[in-house]
Design an enzyme around this catalytic site. Structure first.
Site, PDB file in Angstrom:
ATOM      1  N   CYS A   1       0.822  -1.215   0.000  1.00 33.22           N
ATOM      2  CA  CYS A   1       0.000   0.000   0.000  1.00 33.22           C
ATOM      3  C   CYS A   1       0.860   1.271   0.000  1.00 33.22           C
ATOM      4  CB  CYS A   1      -0.970  -0.019   1.170  1.00 33.22           C
ATOM      5  SG  CYS A   1      -0.245  -0.510   2.747  1.00 33.22           S
TER       6      CYS A   1
HETATM    7  N1  LIG Z   1      -4.485  -4.216   4.944  1.00 33.69           N
HETATM    8  C1  LIG Z   1      -3.942  -3.513   3.954  1.00 33.69           C
HETATM    9  O1  LIG Z   1      -4.144  -2.291   3.839  1.00 33.69           O
HETATM   10  C2  LIG Z   1      -3.059  -4.192   2.940  1.00 33.69           C
HETATM   11  C3  LIG Z   1      -2.613  -3.436   1.839  1.00 33.69           C
HETATM   12  C4  LIG Z   1      -1.787  -4.055   0.882  1.00 33.69           C
HETATM   13  C5  LIG Z   1      -1.407  -5.371   1.068  1.00 33.69           C
HETATM   14  N2  LIG Z   1      -1.829  -6.060   2.162  1.00 33.69           N
HETATM   15  C6  LIG Z   1      -1.372  -7.448   2.304  1.00 33.69           C
HETATM   16  O2  LIG Z   1      -2.451  -8.304   1.985  1.00 33.69           O
HETATM   17  C7  LIG Z   1      -2.399  -9.463   2.796  1.00 33.69           C
HETATM   18  C8  LIG Z   1      -3.715  -9.568   3.573  1.00 33.69           C
HETATM   19  O3  LIG Z   1      -3.832  -8.401   4.363  1.00 33.69           O
HETATM   20  P1  LIG Z   1      -5.016  -8.166   5.389  1.00 33.69           P
HETATM   21  O4  LIG Z   1      -4.860  -6.790   5.889  1.00 33.69           O
HETATM   22  O5  LIG Z   1      -6.308  -8.573   4.792  1.00 33.69           O
HETATM   23  O6  LIG Z   1      -4.619  -9.211   6.550  1.00 33.69           O
HETATM   24  P2  LIG Z   1      -5.546  -9.847   7.656  1.00 33.69           P
HETATM   25  O7  LIG Z   1      -6.699  -8.947   7.922  1.00 33.69           O
HETATM   26  O8  LIG Z   1      -4.651 -10.210   8.789  1.00 33.69           O
HETATM   27  O9  LIG Z   1      -6.099 -11.199   6.968  1.00 33.69           O
HETATM   28  C9  LIG Z   1      -5.285 -12.319   6.724  1.00 33.69           C
HETATM   29  C10 LIG Z   1      -6.131 -13.428   6.114  1.00 33.69           C
HETATM   30  O10 LIG Z   1      -5.290 -14.560   5.886  1.00 33.69           O
HETATM   31  C11 LIG Z   1      -5.879 -15.699   6.515  1.00 33.69           C
HETATM   32  N3  LIG Z   1      -4.831 -16.624   6.932  1.00 33.69           N
HETATM   33  C12 LIG Z   1      -3.802 -16.408   7.781  1.00 33.69           C
HETATM   34  N4  LIG Z   1      -3.029 -17.510   7.878  1.00 33.69           N
HETATM   35  C13 LIG Z   1      -3.590 -18.449   7.078  1.00 33.69           C
HETATM   36  C14 LIG Z   1      -3.288 -19.790   6.752  1.00 33.69           C
HETATM   37  N5  LIG Z   1      -2.224 -20.413   7.268  1.00 33.69           N
HETATM   38  N6  LIG Z   1      -4.088 -20.449   5.884  1.00 33.69           N
HETATM   39  C15 LIG Z   1      -5.188 -19.840   5.352  1.00 33.69           C
HETATM   40  N7  LIG Z   1      -5.534 -18.566   5.616  1.00 33.69           N
HETATM   41  C16 LIG Z   1      -4.749 -17.883   6.473  1.00 33.69           C
HETATM   42  C17 LIG Z   1      -6.650 -15.126   7.699  1.00 33.69           C
HETATM   43  O11 LIG Z   1      -7.611 -16.075   8.122  1.00 33.69           O
HETATM   44  P3  LIG Z   1      -8.243 -16.009   9.619  1.00 33.69           P
HETATM   45  O12 LIG Z   1      -9.065 -14.764   9.688  1.00 33.69           O
HETATM   46  O13 LIG Z   1      -9.061 -17.242   9.698  1.00 33.69           O
HETATM   47  O14 LIG Z   1      -7.062 -15.990  10.562  1.00 33.69           O
HETATM   48  C18 LIG Z   1      -7.260 -13.903   7.029  1.00 33.69           C
HETATM   49  O15 LIG Z   1      -8.343 -14.294   6.227  1.00 33.69           O
HETATM   50  C19 LIG Z   1      -1.172  -9.295   3.713  1.00 33.69           C
HETATM   51  O16 LIG Z   1      -0.076  -9.957   3.170  1.00 33.69           O
HETATM   52  C20 LIG Z   1      -0.959  -7.803   3.719  1.00 33.69           C
HETATM   53  O17 LIG Z   1       0.376  -7.440   3.973  1.00 33.69           O
HETATM   54  C21 LIG Z   1      -2.668  -5.506   3.085  1.00 33.69           C
END
Ligand SMILES: NC(=O)c1ccc[n+]([C@@H]2O[C@H](COP(=O)([O-])OP(=O)(O)OC[C@H]3O[C@@H](n4cnc5c(N)ncnc54)[C@H](OP(=O)(O)O)[C@@H]3O)[C@@H](O)[C@H]2O)c1
Length: 342
Positions: free
Chosen positions: A150
């Site tokens: 981001c």
């Molecule tokens: N948030 C942002 O603004 C943003 C921006 C750009 C990129 N990103 C990237 O996008 C990715 C997701 O971000 P997010 O903010 O959505 O993170 P998040 O809210 O922490 O969500 C992570 C997701 O991954 C799942 N997960 C974790 N470990 C897993 C496993 N071993 N097997 C299957 N599913 C698993 C979680 O499931 P549970 O809920 O069941 O634990 C949840 O659905 C990250 O790599 C982050 O760095 C995020």
């Protein structure tokens, strides 16, 4: 029609992806999965999706995902993506990975900033950095798209307008990026530092000049400028849910001082054909309210005698994550680039 799976659907980015992907008629969501202990209908997790999609969210089953989908969105934490991606790629699936696992070309840098060994070195060289404004041609045929971070999305879009046109205009040893992000940037995790009472009415810098997005910004800016760039990058946590605003300061070189064309004109020309980059009129600067809930990156430019100040704003969950991922999908499948995003 493209059949897609979303892995990591319960996270902020996954939830956003699901909401967007329900809109385009040429997309069918075939599976949603997460780390989840026991399978739940997606409407039990997110009541807003009730009567909109009939799928059960369970742990990812690679065999089923391979059988039912051709494109897989990995909205997973880093390290988890690189466990799953090789299996999908070996099965001939296309991937858009929202994590950082395939963004950095140098695994030593990955280890330094993400504090773990990379486990899928083989697929790094083939990954395409998914910033459409710079890599649209490569994204078209990509099997693995590394969706940008981001903070890097805003920083790279803010700076490539000038770097791509003429690298002699600015003193590239003096790029200072003062960045602020809303709280969803950290994902949906439970931690003391992210409690409402800790964040509300507060504002602080964190990971000063050591944030994991800094090497990604350096890598991409160096490619554009065709010389090594090392920015100073200071992120801050804003007490808002979503949105990123970056203010970037750079010194001018003599060459720019002598240049007749204003930078703002150069930027307007550079981004002329881009559906999701908007250059503000002179004297006007981006604000979060204009970009939150959209896939736009707004850029404002101020030229002083000795320096340039560039301000860029995006929604971290849209242009900074899921919106950009869908923009990439649209490019990969020759859909209108704005489909589902306006
Ligand atoms: N948030 C942002 O603004 C943003 C921006 C750009 C990129 N990103 C990237 O996008 C990715 C997701 O971000 P997010 O903010 O959505 O993170 P998040 O809210 O922490 O969500 C992570 C997701 O991954 C799942 N997960 C974790 N470990 C897993 C496993 N071993 N097997 C299957 N599913 C698993 C979680 O499931 P549970 O809920 O069941 O634990 C949840 O659905 C990250 O790599 C982050 O760095 C995020």
């Amino acid at each position: 029609m493209v059949n897609v799976a979303i892995v990591g659907v319960t996270g902020y980015a996954g939830e956003e992806l699901l909401g967007i992907l329900l809109k385009p008629p040429a997309v069918r969501i075939t599976s949603v999965s997460a780390k989840i202990d026991k399978p739940l209908h997606i409407s039990e997790i997110f009541p807003k999706f009730k009567n909109r999609i009939d799928l059960v969210c369970a742990q990812p089953n690679i065999k089923d995902i391979v059988a039912d989908s051709e494109l897989v969105f990995l909205a997973l934490p880093h390290t988890v993506s690189m466990e799953i991606a090789p299996k999908l790629l070996n099965a001939g699936k296309r991937i858009i990975d929202l994590s950082a696992d395939y963004r950095l070309g140098d695994i030593k840098v990955y280890k330094e900033f993400y504090h773990c060994e990379h486990k899928d070195k083989k697929n790094i060289p083939g990954a395409i950095y998914g910033l459409p404004e710079l890599y649209r041609q490569d994204i078209k045929n990509a099997s693995l798209v590394a969706n940008p971070g981001c903070y890097p999305t805003a920083a790279i879009l803010a700076l490539s307008g000038v770097l791509a046109c003429d690298t002699g205009l600015l003193d590239l040893t003096t790029i200072f990026i003062d960045a602020k992000s809303g709280v969803t940037g950290a994902g949906r995790k439970i931690a003391e530092g992210f409690l409402f009472s800790e964040i509300n009415e507060d504002f602080k810098a964190y990971k000063v000049d050591s944030h994991q997005h800094m090497p990604e910004i350096n890598q991409e800016l160096s490619k554009i400028a065709k010389k090594k760039i090392k920015v100073t990058f200071v992120p801050h946590l804003l007490p808002v849910n979503r949105g990123i605003l970056e203010t970037i300061y750079i010194k001018k070189t003599k060459k720019l001082k002598a240049k007749s064309q204003k930078l703002i004109t150069l930027y307007k020309k550079f981004y002329n054909q881009e559906p999701f980059v908007r250059i503000c009129q002179e004297g006007v600067f981006p604000r979060l309210k204009d970009v939150v809930g959209t896939n736009f990156c707004d850029i404002g430019i101020q030229e002083e005698a000795d320096k340039v100040i560039i301000v860029a704003a995006i929604d971290n969950l849209l242009k900074g994550a899921s919106g950009q991922a869908v923009q990439n999908m649209n490019i990969m499948y020759k859909f209108p680039e704005q489909a589902g995003l306006l």
